[in-house]
Write a protein that holds these residues in place. Structure first.
Motif, mmCIF file in Angstrom:
data_model
loop_
_atom_site.group_PDB
_atom_site.id
_atom_site.type_symbol
_atom_site.label_atom_id
_atom_site.label_comp_id
_atom_site.label_asym_id
_atom_site.label_seq_id
_atom_site.Cartn_x
_atom_site.Cartn_y
_atom_site.Cartn_z
ATOM 1 N N LYS A 7 0.718 -1.205 0.170
ATOM 2 C CA LYS A 7 0.118 0.114 0.105
ATOM 3 C C LYS A 7 0.782 1.272 -0.156
ATOM 4 O O LYS A 7 0.508 2.339 -0.410
ATOM 5 N N LYS A 10 4.545 2.622 -4.852
ATOM 6 C CA LYS A 10 3.992 3.433 -5.883
ATOM 7 C C LYS A 10 3.533 2.516 -6.959
ATOM 8 O O LYS A 10 4.352 2.450 -7.757
ATOM 9 N N THR A 11 2.334 1.944 -6.958
ATOM 10 C CA THR A 11 2.192 0.984 -7.795
ATOM 11 C C THR A 11 1.309 1.447 -8.939
ATOM 12 O O THR A 11 0.631 2.618 -8.860
ATOM 13 N N LYS A 12 1.087 1.002 -10.129
ATOM 14 C CA LYS A 12 0.338 1.349 -11.291
ATOM 15 C C LYS A 12 -0.700 0.308 -11.582
ATOM 16 O O LYS A 12 -0.325 -0.912 -11.473
ATOM 17 N N ARG A 13 -1.746 0.620 -12.219
ATOM 18 C CA ARG A 13 -2.828 -0.483 -12.574
ATOM 19 C C ARG A 13 -2.263 -0.895 -14.001
ATOM 20 O O ARG A 13 -1.984 -0.035 -14.728
ATOM 21 N N TYR A 14 -2.317 -2.128 -14.347
ATOM 22 C CA TYR A 14 -2.163 -2.677 -15.545
ATOM 23 C C TYR A 14 -3.339 -3.518 -16.100
ATOM 24 O O TYR A 14 -3.914 -4.174 -15.167
ATOM 25 N N GLU A 22 -6.343 -7.495 -15.058
ATOM 26 C CA GLU A 22 -6.014 -6.303 -14.441
ATOM 27 C C GLU A 22 -5.336 -6.763 -13.279
ATOM 28 O O GLU A 22 -5.905 -7.375 -12.317
ATOM 29 N N LYS A 24 -1.960 -4.577 -10.324
ATOM 30 C CA LYS A 24 -1.325 -3.635 -10.056
ATOM 31 C C LYS A 24 0.297 -4.216 -10.224
ATOM 32 O O LYS A 24 0.473 -5.331 -9.877
ATOM 33 N N SER A 42 -0.543 0.204 -19.049
ATOM 34 C CA SER A 42 -0.854 0.928 -18.049
ATOM 35 C C SER A 42 -2.221 1.490 -18.292
ATOM 36 O O SER A 42 -2.478 2.215 -19.208
ATOM 37 N N GLU A 44 -3.043 4.104 -16.194
ATOM 38 C CA GLU A 44 -3.142 5.174 -15.612
ATOM 39 C C GLU A 44 -2.248 6.246 -16.412
ATOM 40 O O GLU A 44 -1.597 5.814 -17.261
#
Length: 44
Positions: A7, A10-14, A22, A24, A42, A44
């Motif tokens: 948490k 700095k994760t991104k949604r893929y 889908e 992170k 990505s 985002e």
């Protein structure tokens, strides 16, 4: 072994373009955890 709190990272949604999964991710070379494809984009 150190515990990592996802948490705080700095994760991104893929989204996997091969299987549609889908997830992170983090890093420069992200692979789908479902099918191990690197054909991801990505969200985002």
């Amino acid at each position: 072994m150190a515990e990592i709190d996802m948490k705080k990272l700095k994760t991104k949604r893929y989204r996997c373009l091969d299987c549609g999964n889908e997830f992170k991710g983090i890093g420069k070379h992200v692979v789908c955890p479902s099918c191990q494809s690197d054909n991801v984009e990505s969200n985002e």
